[in-house]
Design a protein around this motif. Sequence first.
Motif: not given
Length: 266
Positions: A64-65, A68, A134, A183
């Motif tokens: 999933w990073t 992002m 986010v 992140w």
Amino acid sequence: MAVERLHWDDLPNTTRAAVEKHTGTIWSADTVSEGLNSAIAAVLDTATGPVFAKGLRCDYPRRWTQDMEALINPHVTHLSPRLLWRVDDGDWDLLGFEAVDGRHADYRPGSPDLDQLVETMTTLGQIRCPELPVKAAEHRWRTYVTDPADLDWFAGDRLLHTDYNPVNVLMSGGRALLIDWAWPTRGAGWIDPACLILRLMAAGHTATEADQVAARIPAWTQAPAEGVAALARANVHLWQEIEDANPTPWVQTMNRAARDWLTYRT
């Protein structure tokens, strides 16, 4: 834990062929040694120019990073290399970015790189977080506070990077570019300078010196003392948890910095 680094030639032929639909022929690929979170990290020499490619297996738990990074990139292209393409063939998820001719930032006391990083963080601090899925800062740190009321200090509408490891800052053309947006977070603008402070201390700054660098970022001047103390306590719990799971020297250094910063602020 670090992801095992593979080479471009380790990828399936079908995956490399899918990338070449975007790049044309790939003449060579130089694996990058820095970084912890990508199985593939390489500079590709292609028919359409150099590209930095990074990626993970599609079944990797933290794939999933990649989502992002792709999600946030259109909003930070003035501060980060531009995302050129994405390939997800069911086996591998790869992102292709503009290749930047630069080096990682030097955070040691007296480094001229800090001036350019302050400029970049000042610009970032002016960006409202887009309406994207986010995490909110109060969610990111929720398991590390002992008093849930402390989380109220972390709420805000700014776009935060939060991971100021110097390998995530590229010095190029007189600018500091932010990479590895794994992140992105919505929260109070002063949180990013607070995250930087721990990295500066890990690089040799005293708490006072690190505070003085952060003070040049406008968002830090608005930081509430109670909120900073709350985040300092939370970061001690966070880095202790990381050290318990992965007691490597750099993690131990970060844990010491978190504790020293809490002592300084309280």
